[in-house]
Design an enzyme around this catalytic site. Structure first.
Site, short mmCIF file in Angstrom:
data_model
loop_
_atom_site.label_atom_id
_atom_site.label_comp_id
_atom_site.label_asym_id
_atom_site.label_seq_id
_atom_site.Cartn_x
_atom_site.Cartn_y
_atom_site.Cartn_z
CD GLU A 1 -4.74 -3.56 1.78
OE1 GLU A 1 -5.63 -3.77 2.63
OE2 GLU A 1 -4.77 -4.03 0.62
CE LYS B 1 -7.48 -5.93 4.85
NZ LYS B 1 -7.13 -5.77 3.42
#
Length: 121
Positions: A22, A99
């Site tokens: 990420e 997200k």
């Protein structure tokens, strides 16, 4: 009931997350902001100087989300709330950070999100 200015669906690309993947590749984040303040004066005056400039708020949100990476959505949301309370004459602020692409193996969900509510002290 408090007056509110609401900015929904602000989408930015950031490098937040607990995994190296990420942090390296980044991903989109969707932010909603609800700001509580007295809007009676700008309602009467029709003058931008009497309210919170949406574009200035957008700029702060963009700076934080596209800025330094953090491990947790909680940290992104709290950092945004603290910055908005510092920079604008708000009574309270609610920040939601979502997200859309959650890296959970086998997961089928639209998004993961965190919401924080902070009040001026």
């Amino acid at each position: 009931m408090a007056d509110r200015i609401i900015l929904k669906g602000m989408t930015f690309y950031g490098y937040h997350g607990a995994t190296p993947h990420e942090k390296e590749r980044g991903q989109p984040f969707v932010v909603d902001i609800e700001m509580e303040l007295d809007l009676s004066r700008p309602g009467r005056s029709d003058d931008l100087r009497d309210t919170v400039d949406y574009s200035a708020v957008y700029g702060v949100v963009r700076e934080v989300v596209e800025g330094e990476g953090r491990n947790l959505l909680e940290s992104v949301a709290d950092g945004l709330a603290q910055r908005l309370l510092r920079d604008f004459p708000l009574d309270t602020v609610t920040v939601r950070v979502a997200k859309p692409h959650v890296p959970i193996h086998g997961a089928m969900l639209e998004s993961a999100a965190v919401e924080v509510h902070r009040r001026r002290e």
